[in-house]
Design a protein around this motif. Structure first.
Motif, PDB file in Angstrom:
ATOM      1  N   THR A   1      -2.336   9.406  -2.532  1.00 14.43           N
ATOM      2  CA  THR A   1      -0.932   9.468  -2.091  1.00 14.43           C
ATOM      3  C   THR A   1      -0.638   8.359  -1.090  1.00 14.43           C
ATOM      4  O   THR A   1       0.421   7.731  -1.137  1.00 14.43           O
ATOM      5  CB  THR A   1      -0.628  10.843  -1.469  1.00 14.43           C
ATOM      6  N   TRP A   2      -1.581   8.124  -0.184  1.00 15.56           N
ATOM      7  CA  TRP A   2      -1.414   7.044   0.802  1.00 15.56           C
ATOM      8  C   TRP A   2      -1.420   5.681   0.117  1.00 15.56           C
ATOM      9  O   TRP A   2      -0.645   4.794   0.473  1.00 15.56           O
ATOM     10  CB  TRP A   2      -2.505   7.109   1.862  1.00 15.56           C
TER      11      TRP A   2
ATOM     12  N   ALA B   1       2.028   5.223  -1.508  1.00 12.28           N
ATOM     13  CA  ALA B   1       3.071   4.932  -0.508  1.00 12.28           C
ATOM     14  C   ALA B   1       2.915   3.521   0.049  1.00 12.28           C
ATOM     15  O   ALA B   1       3.897   2.787   0.220  1.00 12.28           O
ATOM     16  CB  ALA B   1       3.015   5.959   0.613  1.00 12.28           C
ATOM     17  N   ARG B   2       1.689   3.119   0.324  1.00 19.08           N
ATOM     18  CA  ARG B   2       1.428   1.783   0.869  1.00 19.08           C
ATOM     19  C   ARG B   2       1.838   0.698  -0.124  1.00 19.08           C
ATOM     20  O   ARG B   2       2.492  -0.291   0.242  1.00 19.08           O
ATOM     21  CB  ARG B   2      -0.048   1.649   1.230  1.00 19.08           C
TER      22      ARG B   2
ATOM     23  N   VAL C   1       4.055   0.930  -2.616  1.00 18.86           N
ATOM     24  CA  VAL C   1       5.519   0.899  -2.749  1.00 18.86           C
ATOM     25  C   VAL C   1       6.129   0.161  -1.558  1.00 18.86           C
ATOM     26  O   VAL C   1       7.040  -0.654  -1.719  1.00 18.86           O
ATOM     27  CB  VAL C   1       6.094   2.332  -2.879  1.00 18.86           C
ATOM     28  N   ALA C   2       5.606   0.420  -0.362  1.00 26.25           N
ATOM     29  CA  ALA C   2       6.103  -0.260   0.833  1.00 26.25           C
ATOM     30  C   ALA C   2       5.827  -1.765   0.761  1.00 26.25           C
ATOM     31  O   ALA C   2       6.701  -2.579   1.059  1.00 26.25           O
ATOM     32  CB  ALA C   2       5.463   0.338   2.087  1.00 26.25           C
TER      33      ALA C   2
ATOM     34  N   LYS D   1       9.857   1.095   2.789  1.00 28.67           N
ATOM     35  CA  LYS D   1       8.979   1.602   3.851  1.00 28.67           C
ATOM     36  C   LYS D   1       9.132   3.100   4.089  1.00 28.67           C
ATOM     37  O   LYS D   1       8.293   3.715   4.716  1.00 28.67           O
ATOM     38  CB  LYS D   1       9.258   0.870   5.165  1.00 28.67           C
ATOM     39  N   ARG D   2      10.184   3.698   3.579  1.00 32.08           N
ATOM     40  CA  ARG D   2      10.450   5.119   3.837  1.00 32.08           C
ATOM     41  C   ARG D   2       9.316   6.025   3.370  1.00 32.08           C
ATOM     42  O   ARG D   2       8.923   6.958   4.059  1.00 32.08           O
ATOM     43  CB  ARG D   2      11.756   5.530   3.167  1.00 32.08           C
ATOM     44  N   ALA D   3       8.750   5.745   2.208  1.00 35.65           N
ATOM     45  CA  ALA D   3       7.661   6.582   1.673  1.00 35.65           C
ATOM     46  C   ALA D   3       6.480   6.581   2.632  1.00 35.65           C
ATOM     47  O   ALA D   3       5.871   7.631   2.883  1.00 35.65           O
ATOM     48  CB  ALA D   3       7.220   6.068   0.311  1.00 35.65           C
ATOM     49  N   LEU D   4       6.167   5.444   3.204  1.00 30.89           N
ATOM     50  CA  LEU D   4       5.054   5.337   4.142  1.00 30.89           C
ATOM     51  C   LEU D   4       5.358   6.047   5.453  1.00 30.89           C
ATOM     52  O   LEU D   4       4.527   6.763   6.004  1.00 30.89           O
ATOM     53  CB  LEU D   4       4.742   3.869   4.387  1.00 30.89           C
TER      54      LEU D   4
ATOM     55  N   LEU E   1       4.951   9.860   5.173  1.00 31.16           N
ATOM     56  CA  LEU E   1       3.547  10.275   5.257  1.00 31.16           C
ATOM     57  C   LEU E   1       3.018  10.164   6.686  1.00 31.16           C
ATOM     58  O   LEU E   1       2.292  11.041   7.163  1.00 31.16           O
ATOM     59  CB  LEU E   1       2.680   9.436   4.326  1.00 31.16           C
TER      60      LEU E   1
END
Length: 89
Positions: A65-66, A69-70, A72-73, A79-82, A85
């Motif tokens: 998951t991290w 998110a990383r 996508v950012a 950056k919102r997904a990161l 988390l």
């Protein structure tokens, strides 16, 4: 070096691909739009071509998951997904 590693690949759309409700108006397709981006010209594989996948390789011990998110950012600037988390969301 051919070392085994975990890779993450995602397809980013403008709506959930799991939404089975078709509340369309005007005869539009219910198929989501897929985000594509152009690969950098310095990539060894398929330089400068368009790609529909966003992703990369997990660092040692990193949760999938991290990684998602990383990536996508990093690749899309979202950056919102990161932040979600990091804030425990």
């Amino acid at each position: 070096f051919n070392i085994l590693h975990r890779g993450i690949g995602m397809i980013v759309t403008n709506k959930s691909i799991f939404d089975t409700n078709s509340n369309n108006s005007g005869g539009k397709s219910s198929t989501p739009d897929v985000y594509v981006h152009q690969r950098t010209s310095t990539k060894r594989v398929f330089p400068s071509l368009y790609d529909m996948f966003v992703g990369g390789v997990s660092t040692s011990g990193e949760d999938a998951t991290w990684t998602a998110a990383r990536e996508v950012a990093e690749e899309l600037g979202l950056k919102r997904a990161l932040r979600v988390l990091e804030q425990g969301g």
